[in-house]
Design an enzyme around this catalytic site. Sequence first.
Site, mmCIF file in Angstrom:
data_model
loop_
_atom_site.group_PDB
_atom_site.id
_atom_site.type_symbol
_atom_site.label_atom_id
_atom_site.label_comp_id
_atom_site.label_asym_id
_atom_site.label_seq_id
_atom_site.Cartn_x
_atom_site.Cartn_y
_atom_site.Cartn_z
ATOM 1 N NE ARG A 120 -4.155 -1.837 1.899
ATOM 2 C CZ ARG A 120 -4.160 -2.819 2.785
ATOM 3 N NH1 ARG A 120 -3.309 -2.800 3.781
ATOM 4 N NH2 ARG A 120 -5.008 -3.799 2.674
ATOM 5 C CE LYS A 142 -1.916 13.615 -14.323
ATOM 6 N NZ LYS A 142 -2.349 14.072 -15.658
ATOM 7 C CD GLU A 184 5.207 16.536 -22.642
ATOM 8 O OE1 GLU A 184 4.499 17.477 -22.271
ATOM 9 O OE2 GLU A 184 4.740 15.421 -22.968
ATOM 10 C CE LYS A 226 3.817 17.412 -14.005
ATOM 11 N NZ LYS A 226 3.958 16.217 -14.800
ATOM 12 C CD GLU A 236 -5.440 16.096 -15.324
ATOM 13 O OE1 GLU A 236 -4.294 15.658 -15.159
ATOM 14 O OE2 GLU A 236 -6.142 15.838 -16.303
ATOM 15 N NE ARG A 240 -0.885 16.839 -12.676
ATOM 16 C CZ ARG A 240 -0.147 16.071 -11.902
ATOM 17 N NH1 ARG A 240 -0.366 16.014 -10.613
ATOM 18 N NH2 ARG A 240 0.827 15.340 -12.411
ATOM 19 C CG ASN A 244 -3.700 16.844 -19.692
ATOM 20 O OD1 ASN A 244 -2.660 16.257 -19.419
ATOM 21 N ND2 ASN A 244 -4.757 16.823 -18.888
ATOM 22 C CG HIS A 247 -0.920 15.670 -23.653
ATOM 23 N ND1 HIS A 247 -0.189 16.830 -23.803
ATOM 24 C CD2 HIS A 247 -0.090 14.804 -23.016
ATOM 25 C CE1 HIS A 247 1.018 16.671 -23.265
ATOM 26 N NE2 HIS A 247 1.110 15.445 -22.789
ATOM 27 C CG HIS A 251 -3.025 10.995 -25.013
ATOM 28 N ND1 HIS A 251 -3.532 11.418 -23.815
ATOM 29 C CD2 HIS A 251 -1.701 10.820 -24.803
ATOM 30 C CE1 HIS A 251 -2.555 11.496 -22.928
ATOM 31 N NE2 HIS A 251 -1.434 11.140 -23.500
ATOM 32 C CG HIS A 264 4.024 11.318 -24.752
ATOM 33 N ND1 HIS A 264 2.661 11.141 -24.728
ATOM 34 C CD2 HIS A 264 4.285 12.377 -23.945
ATOM 35 C CE1 HIS A 264 2.127 12.051 -23.928
ATOM 36 N NE2 HIS A 264 3.096 12.815 -23.429
HETATM 37 P P1 NAD Z 1 11.642 6.285 -22.248
HETATM 38 O O1 NAD Z 1 11.562 6.140 -20.794
HETATM 39 O O2 NAD Z 1 11.190 5.142 -23.100
HETATM 40 O O3 NAD Z 1 13.130 6.690 -22.658
HETATM 41 C C1 NAD Z 1 13.434 6.870 -24.022
HETATM 42 C C2 NAD Z 1 14.641 6.028 -24.452
HETATM 43 O O4 NAD Z 1 15.835 6.619 -23.930
HETATM 44 C C3 NAD Z 1 14.637 4.603 -23.927
HETATM 45 O O5 NAD Z 1 15.156 3.755 -24.911
HETATM 46 C C4 NAD Z 1 15.572 4.665 -22.726
HETATM 47 O O6 NAD Z 1 16.172 3.420 -22.424
HETATM 48 C C5 NAD Z 1 16.610 5.643 -23.213
HETATM 49 N N1 NAD Z 1 17.315 6.395 -22.182
HETATM 50 C C6 NAD Z 1 16.809 6.941 -21.050
HETATM 51 N N2 NAD Z 1 17.748 7.701 -20.448
HETATM 52 C C7 NAD Z 1 18.866 7.614 -21.194
HETATM 53 C C8 NAD Z 1 20.149 8.201 -21.111
HETATM 54 N N3 NAD Z 1 20.440 9.077 -20.167
HETATM 55 N N4 NAD Z 1 21.066 7.870 -22.034
HETATM 56 C C9 NAD Z 1 20.757 7.021 -23.056
HETATM 57 N N5 NAD Z 1 19.546 6.478 -23.220
HETATM 58 C C10 NAD Z 1 18.607 6.777 -22.296
HETATM 59 O O7 NAD Z 1 10.777 7.562 -22.762
HETATM 60 P P2 NAD Z 1 10.495 8.989 -22.135
HETATM 61 O O8 NAD Z 1 10.254 9.853 -23.299
HETATM 62 O O9 NAD Z 1 11.480 9.378 -21.116
HETATM 63 O O10 NAD Z 1 9.124 8.758 -21.363
HETATM 64 C C11 NAD Z 1 7.950 8.407 -22.029
HETATM 65 C C12 NAD Z 1 6.965 7.860 -21.013
HETATM 66 O O11 NAD Z 1 6.666 8.873 -20.053
HETATM 67 C C13 NAD Z 1 5.647 7.409 -21.593
HETATM 68 O O12 NAD Z 1 5.305 6.159 -21.044
HETATM 69 C C14 NAD Z 1 4.649 8.469 -21.122
HETATM 70 O O13 NAD Z 1 3.353 7.957 -20.953
HETATM 71 C C15 NAD Z 1 5.270 8.855 -19.810
HETATM 72 N N6 NAD Z 1 4.890 10.202 -19.316
HETATM 73 C C16 NAD Z 1 4.468 10.300 -18.038
HETATM 74 C C17 NAD Z 1 4.139 11.545 -17.511
HETATM 75 C C18 NAD Z 1 3.732 11.662 -16.076
HETATM 76 O O14 NAD Z 1 3.331 12.757 -15.657
HETATM 77 N N7 NAD Z 1 3.845 10.616 -15.291
HETATM 78 C C19 NAD Z 1 4.265 12.691 -18.311
HETATM 79 C C20 NAD Z 1 4.720 12.559 -19.625
HETATM 80 C C21 NAD Z 1 5.029 11.299 -20.124
HETATM 81 N N1 GLY Z 2 1.958 15.239 -17.742
HETATM 82 C C1 GLY Z 2 0.721 15.789 -17.288
HETATM 83 C C2 GLY Z 2 0.581 15.845 -15.819
HETATM 84 O O1 GLY Z 2 1.479 15.491 -15.091
HETATM 85 O O2 GLY Z 2 -0.450 16.232 -15.337
#
Ligand code: NAD
Ligand code: GLY
Length: 362
Positions: A120, A142, A184, A226, A236, A240, A244, A247, A251, A264
Amino acid sequence: MKTVKVNLKERSYKIAVGADLAKLGSAMSALGLGKKIMIVTNPKVGHWYLPPVEQSLKKAGFSVYCTVIPDGERYKSQESANNIYAKCLQYGLDRGGTILALGGGVIGDLAGFAAATFMRGINLVQVPTTLLAQVDSSVGGKVGINLPDGKNMVGAFYQPKLVYADLKTLRTLPSKEFAHGLAEVIKYGIIYDTSLFTYLEKNMGKLKKLDEAVLQKVISRCCAIKAEVVTLDEKEHNLRAILNFGHTIGHALEGITRYQKYKHGEAVALGMVGAVKIAESLELVDSSVGDRLRALLTKAGLPVVIKNIKISWANFLRFMQHDKKVLAGKIRFVLPVRIGQVKIVDTVPLPIIKEIVKSLSK
Ligand code: NAD
Ligand code: GLY
């Protein structure tokens, strides 16, 4: 290093922008957490950054364990979360234990979800290594995983105890991945900060070359925006939602192409272009906003037109209607009224959305 604070009463935490992985152990000691830490990473990130992180944590007296998840969005899954739980049980992590996410947004969301749900909820520390994770996904709480039928469909709001961003990790990030994070970054300029947008217009070249001072300034400003938004509306309910921007269409584009064609950040770039066109067509903004946005996205190396896919409107609409942001069947758009200010609009007529989506294709 610059510290940005997220003020959420007893769940407040710091974002260290421009920190040094070699000092992570002492930064974590200061948090007063239990001694056991489960690092979650992937082989690519682990190759570069697991040794310094492990070394720093061990030096600070922590017992360190690790779960390595294969690289890729499809591993942001329940099965991967189960693997993390199994490792936590194997090494006897209790509620004082900590899951440390070392990687991009995929690892951050997944490890965060495991931390939110194991027993939990145990402690979570985010060590983001992509630009997107440093400016967006590691901040604000998130966390989640994908279901076979939908991205981020299971999750929680679960704040970390610390976000620790070492900007030097961006040196190994492929430039294409860096560009995805820039979408972003540009988003923050449009929704909240005219001067950030203007600064990006002047300094995109230096930013892409990873100029330290420019990186530090831009990433800490994005985190501060942020943090401010999340402090005012953590779950949200209203404000918040401005995060988006881009998005709604983004999306749907990811969905109709089964998450294969667009990452993304690319989909958000196209979604922002679409949202500005909708705002223009509703006479909310003048055409200079769209011109400046498209020019900046292009400089960043991001797409501004949809190429080589045929969009079925029915399918596209289905994805927009199934988005988590849909409330009472209304498709929600975040639309600019000028650079630095947006408004939320639930009443965009479907024919306008259809026409704009069509106009994005070349
Ligand atoms: P990712 O985590 O897939 O990373 C992109 C690529 O870069 C991967 O192949 C990874 O292994 C590589 N990588 C990471 N750090 C590295 C480094 N320092 N050197 C070399 N390679 C490296 O993609 P991302 O763009 O970071 O994240 C996308 C994800 O984030 C999606 O799942 C999306 O839904 C999520 N997201 C979440 C939020 C949130 O608020 N929680 C907001 C935006 C996006
Ligand atoms: N990436 C959108 C949020 O964190 O609300």
